[in-house]
Design a protein around this motif. Structure first.
Motif, PDB file in Angstrom:
ATOM      1  N   TYR A 159      35.888  73.249 -12.602  1.00  0.00           N
ATOM      2  CA  TYR A 159      36.412  74.716 -13.035  1.00  0.00           C
ATOM      3  C   TYR A 159      35.752  75.526 -12.037  1.00  0.00           C
ATOM      4  O   TYR A 159      34.465  75.776 -11.988  1.00  0.00           O
ATOM      5  N   GLU A 160      36.603  76.076 -11.205  1.00  0.00           N
ATOM      6  CA  GLU A 160      36.154  76.926 -10.029  1.00  0.00           C
ATOM      7  C   GLU A 160      35.537  78.149 -10.556  1.00  0.00           C
ATOM      8  O   GLU A 160      34.276  78.602 -10.087  1.00  0.00           O
ATOM      9  N   GLY A 161      35.713  78.963 -11.625  1.00  0.00           N
ATOM     10  CA  GLY A 161      35.108  80.016 -12.090  1.00  0.00           C
ATOM     11  C   GLY A 161      33.668  79.760 -12.472  1.00  0.00           C
ATOM     12  O   GLY A 161      32.783  80.455 -12.190  1.00  0.00           O
ATOM     13  N   VAL A 217      18.598  79.493 -16.806  1.00  0.00           N
ATOM     14  CA  VAL A 217      19.721  79.785 -17.244  1.00  0.00           C
ATOM     15  C   VAL A 217      20.998  79.345 -16.450  1.00  0.00           C
ATOM     16  O   VAL A 217      21.792  78.770 -16.875  1.00  0.00           O
ATOM     17  N   SER A 218      20.644  79.377 -14.968  1.00  0.00           N
ATOM     18  CA  SER A 218      21.572  79.020 -14.020  1.00  0.00           C
ATOM     19  C   SER A 218      22.259  77.402 -14.337  1.00  0.00           C
ATOM     20  O   SER A 218      23.223  77.014 -13.779  1.00  0.00           O
ATOM     21  N   VAL A 219      21.228  76.726 -14.754  1.00  0.00           N
ATOM     22  CA  VAL A 219      21.920  75.339 -15.038  1.00  0.00           C
ATOM     23  C   VAL A 219      22.916  75.220 -16.283  1.00  0.00           C
ATOM     24  O   VAL A 219      23.530  74.136 -16.003  1.00  0.00           O
ATOM     25  N   LEU A 220      22.969  76.244 -17.158  1.00  0.00           N
ATOM     26  CA  LEU A 220      23.945  75.886 -17.984  1.00  0.00           C
ATOM     27  C   LEU A 220      25.111  75.870 -17.817  1.00  0.00           C
ATOM     28  O   LEU A 220      26.028  75.035 -18.258  1.00  0.00           O
ATOM     29  N   PRO A 221      25.732  77.117 -16.905  1.00  0.00           N
ATOM     30  CA  PRO A 221      27.179  76.789 -16.259  1.00  0.00           C
ATOM     31  C   PRO A 221      27.433  75.397 -15.984  1.00  0.00           C
ATOM     32  O   PRO A 221      28.313  74.879 -15.798  1.00  0.00           O
ATOM     33  N   PHE A 222      26.517  75.201 -15.066  1.00  0.00           N
ATOM     34  CA  PHE A 222      26.487  74.083 -14.214  1.00  0.00           C
ATOM     35  C   PHE A 222      27.007  72.726 -15.309  1.00  0.00           C
ATOM     36  O   PHE A 222      27.968  71.800 -15.200  1.00  0.00           O
ATOM     37  N   LEU A 223      26.143  72.346 -16.252  1.00  0.00           N
ATOM     38  CA  LEU A 223      26.174  71.488 -17.202  1.00  0.00           C
ATOM     39  C   LEU A 223      27.540  71.537 -17.907  1.00  0.00           C
ATOM     40  O   LEU A 223      28.165  70.553 -17.996  1.00  0.00           O
ATOM     41  N   LEU A 224      27.822  72.906 -18.333  1.00  0.00           N
ATOM     42  CA  LEU A 224      29.022  73.159 -18.925  1.00  0.00           C
ATOM     43  C   LEU A 224      30.161  72.574 -18.231  1.00  0.00           C
ATOM     44  O   LEU A 224      30.875  71.873 -18.727  1.00  0.00           O
ATOM     45  N   ASN A 225      30.102  73.075 -16.911  1.00  0.00           N
ATOM     46  CA  ASN A 225      31.225  72.743 -15.948  1.00  0.00           C
ATOM     47  C   ASN A 225      31.289  71.121 -15.860  1.00  0.00           C
ATOM     48  O   ASN A 225      32.509  70.780 -15.854  1.00  0.00           O
ATOM     49  N   MET A 226      30.339  70.404 -15.665  1.00  0.00           N
ATOM     50  CA  MET A 226      30.307  68.953 -15.434  1.00  0.00           C
ATOM     51  C   MET A 226      30.893  68.474 -16.525  1.00  0.00           C
ATOM     52  O   MET A 226      31.773  67.541 -16.542  1.00  0.00           O
ATOM     53  N   ILE A 227      30.239  68.693 -17.801  1.00  0.00           N
ATOM     54  CA  ILE A 227      30.661  67.856 -18.866  1.00  0.00           C
ATOM     55  C   ILE A 227      32.035  68.132 -19.165  1.00  0.00           C
ATOM     56  O   ILE A 227      32.811  67.112 -19.439  1.00  0.00           O
ATOM     57  N   ILE A 274      35.670  65.530 -18.880  1.00  0.00           N
ATOM     58  CA  ILE A 274      36.620  65.057 -20.117  1.00  0.00           C
ATOM     59  C   ILE A 274      37.932  65.971 -20.032  1.00  0.00           C
ATOM     60  O   ILE A 274      38.846  65.250 -20.272  1.00  0.00           O
ATOM     61  N   LEU A 275      37.794  67.162 -19.725  1.00  0.00           N
ATOM     62  CA  LEU A 275      39.198  67.915 -19.802  1.00  0.00           C
ATOM     63  C   LEU A 275      39.793  68.386 -18.481  1.00  0.00           C
ATOM     64  O   LEU A 275      41.017  68.832 -18.633  1.00  0.00           O
ATOM     65  N   GLY A 276      39.049  68.074 -17.432  1.00  0.00           N
ATOM     66  CA  GLY A 276      39.367  68.753 -16.166  1.00  0.00           C
ATOM     67  C   GLY A 276      41.010  68.446 -15.724  1.00  0.00           C
ATOM     68  O   GLY A 276      41.231  67.183 -16.098  1.00  0.00           O
ATOM     69  N   ASP A 277      41.479  69.045 -14.870  1.00  0.00           N
ATOM     70  CA  ASP A 277      42.866  68.638 -14.332  1.00  0.00           C
ATOM     71  C   ASP A 277      42.560  67.337 -13.454  1.00  0.00           C
ATOM     72  O   ASP A 277      41.613  67.054 -12.856  1.00  0.00           O
ATOM     73  N   GLU A 278      43.761  66.694 -13.509  1.00  0.00           N
ATOM     74  CA  GLU A 278      43.347  65.124 -12.656  1.00  0.00           C
ATOM     75  C   GLU A 278      43.348  65.542 -11.228  1.00  0.00           C
ATOM     76  O   GLU A 278      44.262  66.460 -10.769  1.00  0.00           O
ATOM     77  N   ALA A 279      42.472  64.777 -10.557  1.00  0.00           N
ATOM     78  CA  ALA A 279      42.230  65.277  -9.123  1.00  0.00           C
ATOM     79  C   ALA A 279      43.129  64.544  -8.553  1.00  0.00           C
ATOM     80  O   ALA A 279      43.442  63.258  -8.593  1.00  0.00           O
ATOM     81  N   PRO A 280      43.742  64.875  -7.347  1.00  0.00           N
ATOM     82  CA  PRO A 280      44.354  64.102  -6.288  1.00  0.00           C
ATOM     83  C   PRO A 280      43.657  63.339  -5.448  1.00  0.00           C
ATOM     84  O   PRO A 280      42.353  63.611  -5.460  1.00  0.00           O
TER      85      PRO A 280
END
Ligand code: HEA
Ligand code: HEA
Ligand code: CUA
Ligand SMILES: [Cu+2]
Lengths: 203, 562, 307
Positions: B429-431, B486-496, B500-506
């Motif tokens: 997720y880019e955001g 704190v900055s690692v939290l968005p990273f962890l959230l993003n990765m996990i 699982i849910l992210g758009d399929e990558a070309p």
């Protein structure tokens, strides 16, 4: 689109595999040589340490120690160095596919290596100083011990290769293991020569 | 298609790939697939990063006030020792090995590493020595408290009198880490020498592979020296030899030489692959070829060479004679020449391009600016008269956290975002990524910039308490540190969540050039159905030239059909 | 075309130079007030390094920032930038520039080092045995004997051989070359006075000589700079620089005093732990060396740092 040749590619995959297999031996050898180069730095570090200690320590020899006896170690050295030639001829026999010649010389090399180890053990037993007797004792046992460990490893590697030579057809395509072992043996030899000069000659 | 070099020849969108193992539990097995091992390395290392970071949080908590009040002094000393050790030996080295493992075979067009099983063994040693190191928190007397340098005689003092003590376990863990790293280095170097696809000459190889080779060469010649020193230290500690113990005639300064002969080059083991990441990313997101590719590639090995002859700059105040101080000052400063070549090349690459500020690009740019700052303070440290003032103060701590966190960790983040679609088959997720960047960049500067004035004013490092005059900057640093936490939290959230849910990558979401982008995301089991034949240099942006021969054939075919 | 580029670069340099020089001047205030001859030299070097560093940083980071701000791809622009692969002249130039800068920096640092006249400590380091055996320096008999600095875990002790005075506070006469011989009884320690910009490791089993010249009266902080175990952070002492007269007077007064326990905050803190008055969990520590008996303990108050 560019994916037209997908099916073709899948068919060729199997044949490419077989070719890969042949190269694997050479990879191993390259990897082993890289490893040996790296390993030599440990010895190099120990040598540097030894030289620094020897040149800066005021009372180098522990009390009551005169120096080292050179005669027996010299015999040991001669045996070990000549074993390098023996192993070379063993390898030659293998190349000529004379398996029994190979085994005989290979066994001889092992025997010479074991003789060296035995000689070293006898010498250690006869010394009046121990590992914790100052820098002299420390470096002496560290260097000879670490080298001895390599000789032992070499002999064990040879034993494995000898065993493998009885597996039918195992050595038909040449054997990287044998080349690697013999390389290792030459390496152990060169290290010993430097060690001998540092410890026994330069007293 | 016009941009031949970025279209995938083996790959049809949405079609299942042959032999692709999709089971999640393969990451918990003794897999020999370099891609699985790569991800195993990265994830394991990241867990240790969290642990090391957690220790740093406690340290910053202690340092927010001048008194030694939060934790006992022995605990504080154990904390920074373990923090440094974990961060270097269990976070940076393994994570970079993970990236190299994942990317090198793909980038050079190989099916796997040269020694897949050795590879797996090297990886599985990481949790083993990690556990040993962690276990030292439980032994009587606690973990090692002698700093990550383990200088004798402090490291030889053993107040509990036990044979199995924190220092013993520390040496054991570091030695095992060294063995694992040597295995990895032999493997990677052999792979790069022997397994390149046809047509992939050294000067067609991506810079990342160059830098990895340069870094792993350092491991090969440096680690054995550390091992030698560690073995001697271990004998001093356990059986009472006298190599480094001045009480029995030993030489504690010799240990320092052994240690830094490796540990200085080790910092380039960390930064070189990150230079490689920068060199891969700037062309993609500025859409221009890497400026002066050959200079950039070769300068990596110049750095490798120079790194072996500068170690004494860590010992300017250790009783080093003048001639040695001056000699090593000169050699140290020359490192800025090959490094400068790289910096200027990246700036020229970005200059006049069509820049896209995606998350990986932001991390790469931020990392570059931080590195520039840290490099300049590095040159200051190399100047002997000045170093004598700030040696062993927070100025040094500031310098190296700027390089290590500001440049290396941010570069690693950039790499993880950039190759995340390739590794997982999902887009992140880019955001969240941008949020992560903003927090990290502010956090790094808030945390580590104040360390420079502290050092200049004379605050020593490794102190649990300090004179109240230093309180001001320490509070700011601690706030920055908590922000970084704190900055690692968005990273962890993003990765996990995106795994699982992210758009399929070309296959090639960034329209990047490189062999790894020609195969599906994630790549099939043996990477390439047919080993490609490489025909061009790696950064042909804007040139519309085919990267591999198979593309030539297919474009010809396509034009025939049309 | 070429001329335009050069003009632009010159303009850029014209803007950056005064900024860099200004920052370089600021750098003098980032360190404690200099209190030794050496400190003045080090501060000059640091100012020079800061000036140059600012220039390099602004140049590179500024260029990057310009790119990032003004050379972004338009929203739907999928195209590539110009395929420029390199420029040999440029690459040679930017290999040469750092090389020249490095020679300049190293040359200047060398000059400063030379002026500081710190003989490398190694030239002054003797093994214990030699030092005792060395013949006395007959040429300069009037020179006062060096002050002995004794470091142990975790307290500093100073011994003035001419007056037979021991102290846990270091007193030095102003504008006089301070000569120290430093020894450690256990582990590595480091002698560091930030206001003097001098630092030297104290190595057990050796005797390390050290010299510098204080130039400003006042009270400063001596800090241990080489990590030495549990109470490392508490191993600090005050340094008093006073006029030669005041120094003489102090020495005489101190010589008249009977030995008493010196200042030793780490030992005091250790006592708190031993007596279980500290509830925080901790691990076993090396026992601190006992407090030395000295003629003059000194003041436990911290010096007030001047802004
Ligand atoms: C990834 C890690 C990393 C990297 C890349 C570097 C890079 C450099 N480091 Fe750093 N350093 C550390 C990690 C790193 N360091 C660590 C961990 C420590 C402390 C360890 C400890 O004590 O615990 C340390 C400590 C340390 C010291 C010891 C200080 C002390 O203890 O007293 C010194 C001294 O010389 C030093 C110097 C340098 C130099 C000259 C570089 C150079 O490589 C920098 C080169 C880069 C540039 C100069 C910028 C780009 C160049 C240009 C734009 C060209 C033009 C520039 C000029 C001509 C100046 N470092
Ligand atoms: C890769 C290397 C690396 C990295 C990334 C870091 C990251 C950080 N370091 Fe680093 N540090 C070193 C390497 C590194 N350090 C080394 C080698 C030393 C020298 C040691 C020595 O002197 O021997 C050192 C020393 C050192 C000191 C000096 C200690 C002293 O001398 O007394 C300080 C002080 O502030 C510090 C702070 C920090 C902080 C705040 C971070 C932050 O950036 C960390 C941010 C935190 C996180 C990203 C994790 C957040 C986690 C949570 C919020 C909780 C989750 C927890 C669990 C799941 C368990 N470090
Ligand atoms: Cu006391 Cu270091
Ligand atoms: Cu270094």
């Amino acid at each position: 689109m560019s994916s037209v040749n997908l099916d073709q590619n899948l068919n060729t995959a199997a044949t490419v595999h077989a070719a890969d297999h042949h190269e694997e031996g050479e990879h191993r050898l390259v990897g082993f040589i890289i490893f040996l180069l790296s390993e030599s730095v440990i010895f190099f570090s120990f040598f540097v340490g030894y030289i620094v200690y020897k040149t800066t320590t005021a009372d180098w020899l522990p009390a009551g120690v005169e120096g080292l006896e050179v005669r027996e170690p010299l015999i040991n050295t001669i045996v070990l160095v000549s074993s390098s030639f023996v192993i070379y001829f063993a390898e030659r026999y293998l190349k000529k596919e004379n398996l029994w010649g190979f085994r005989a010389l290979w066994l001889l090399t092992m025997a010479m290596g074991s003789f060296f180890l035995y000689g070293q053990a006898v010498e250690w037993a006869s010394l009046s100083f121990g590992f914790t007797d100052g820098l002299y004792g420390g470096t002496f046992y560290l260097l000879t011990g670490f080298h001895g460990l390599h000789v032992l490893t070499g002999v064990l590697m040879m034993a494995v290769m000898l065993g493998r030579s009885f597996i039918p057809g195992n050595y038909e395509d040449g054997e990287v293991g044998v080349i690697a072992t013999s390389l290792f043996w030459h390496f152990v030899d060169v290290i010993w020569i430097i060690l001998f000069i540092l410890i026994y000659v330069w007293q | 298609m016009t941009e031949t070099s970025i279209t995938a020849p083996y790959y049809r969108q949405n079609e299942p790939q042959p032999g692709e193992p999709e089971k999640w539990w393969r990451f918990f097995t003794f897999s020999t697939d370099h891609k699985v091992i790569g991800i195993q390395y990265i994830v394991t290392a990241f867990v240790f990063f969290l642990v090391g970071g957690f220790l740093a949080m406690v340290m910053r908590g202690e340092l927010i006030t001048p008194e030694a009040d939060l934790v006992d002094r022995t605990v504080y000393n154990a904390l920074f020792t373990m923090h440094g050790t974990i961060m270097l030996f269990m976070w940076t080295f393994p994570v970079l090995n993970g990236l190299a493992n994942y990317l090198v075979p793909l980038q050079i067009g190989a099916r796997d590493m040269a020694f897949p099983r050795l590879n797996a063994v090297a990886f599985w040693m990481v949790p083993v020595f990690g556990t040993i190191l962690m276990a030292s928190f439980l032994v009587p007397g606690g973990p090692s408290q002698s700093g990550w340098w383990a200088y004798p005689p402090v490291s030889l003092q053993n107040p509990t009198g036990n044979l199995i003590n924190g220092q013993f376990l520390w040496i054991l863990a570091v030695a095992l880490s060294g063995i694992s790293s040597i295995m990895g280095a032999v493997n990677i170097v052999t792979t790069i020498i022997r397994m390149r696809a046809p047509g992939m000459t050294f000067f067609k190889m991506p810079v990342f592979c160059w830098t990895v080779a340069a870094a792993q060469t350092i491991q090969l010649f440096g680690l054995p020296a550390l091992t030698a020193g560690a073995v001697m230290l271990l004998f001093d500690l356990t059986v009472g030899t006298s190599f480094f113990d001045p009480a029995t005639g030993g030489d504690p300064v010799l240990y320092q030489h052994f240690f830094w002969f490796y540990s200085h080059p080790a910092v380039y083991v960390i930064i070189l692959p990150v230079f490689g990441v920068f060199s891969e990313l700037f062309p993609v997101y500025a859409r221009k070829p890497l400026f002066g590719y050959k200079f950039v590639a070769v300068s990596s090995f110049v750095i490798t060479g120079l790194s072996a002859i500068v170690w004494v700059h860590h010992m300017f105040a250790s009783g080093t004679p003048s001639w040695m101080r001056m000699l090593f000052m000169a050699t140290t400063m020359t490192i800025s020449v090959p490094t400068g070549v790289k910096i200027f090349a990246w700036v020229a690459t970005v200059w006049g391009g069509k820049i896209r500020l995606t998350t990986p690009m932001l991390f790469a740019l931020g990392g570059l600016v931080n590195f520039l700052f840290a490099g300049i303070t590095g040159i200051m440290l190399a100047a002997v008269p000045f170093d004598i003032h700030v040696n062993n103060t927070y100025f040094v701590v500031g310098h190296f956290h700027y390089v290590i966190y500001g440049a290396a960790v941010m570069g690693i983040y950039a790499a993880i975002y950039h190759w995340f679609p390739k590794m997982t088959g999902h887009m992140y997720y880019e955001g969240l990524g941008k949020l992560h960047f903003v927090l990290t960049f502010i956090g790094v500067n808030l945390n580590f910039l104040p360390m420079h004035p502290l050092g200049l004013q004379g605050m020593p490092r490794r102190v649990a308490s300090y004179d109240p005059e230093f309180a001001y900057w320490n509070v700011i640093a601690s706030i920055g540190a908590f922000l970084l936490g704190v900055s690692v939290l968005p990273f962890l959230l993003n990765m996990i969540s995106s795994w699982i849910l992210g758009d399929e990558a070309p296959a090639n979401p960034w329209r990047a050039i490189g062999l790894e982008w020609l195969v599906a995301s994630p790549p099939p089991h043996e990477n390439f159905a047919e080993i490609p034949t490489v025909v061009s240099e790696p950064y042909g942006y804007g040139k519309s030239e085919p990267l591999i021969a198979q593309q030539m054939a297919s474009t010809e075919l396509a034009s025939e059909l049309s | 075309m070429k001329v335009r580029v050069i003009l632009r670069l010159l303009l850029l340099a014209a803007i950056m130079t005064p900024i860099s020089i200004w920052v370089g001047q600021q750098a003098y205030h980032w360190m404690p007030e200099p209190a030794s001859e050496e400190a003045l030299l080090v501060d000059n070097l640091f100012s020079f390094l800061t000036t140059l560093g600012t220039f390099i940083f602004l140049g590179v980071a500024g260029t990057l920032l310009y790119s990032v701000l003004f050379q972004r791809a338009a929203k739907y622009d999928e195209g590539d930038g110009p395929p420029i692969e390199g420029n040999l002249t440029l690459e040679i130039v930017w290999t040469a520039i750092p090389l020249v800068l490095v020679v300049w920096i190293a040359g200047y640092s060398y000059k400063i080092y030379d002026q500081m006249g710190i003989l490398g400590p190694m030239e002054h380091v003797h093994m214990m045995g030699e030092a005792i055996a060395a013949p006395l320096d007959a040429e300069r008999p009037t020179e006062p004997e060096p002050i002995e600095v004794r470091a142990r875990q975790w307290v500093w002790e100073f011994y003035y051989p001419e007056a037979g005075v021991t102290s846990t506070e270091l007193h030095l006469p102003n504008h006089t070359r301070a000569k120290l011989t430093m020894t450690s009884e256990d582990v590595l320690h480091g002698f560091y006075v930030p206001a003097f910009r001098v630092k030297q490791d104290v190595i057990p089993g050796r005797q390390v000589d050290f010299e510098f010249t204080p130039i400003r009266e006042g009270i400063y902080r001596l800090r241990d700079s080489e990590y030495s175990g549990t109470y490392f952070a508490a191993m600090q002492a005050n340094v008093v620089v006073e006029s030669t007269d005041a120094y003489r007077q102090w020495l005489n007064q101190a010589a008249a005093q009977a030995p008493q326990p010196g200042l030793n905050p780490s030992y005091a803190e250790y006592q708190v732990r031993v007596e279980n008055r500290d509830s925080r969990p901790g691990w076993k520590t090396v026992t601190p060396a006992p407090t030395p008996m000295v003629n003059f303990p000194g003041s436990p108050d911290l010096p007030v740092p001047r802004p």
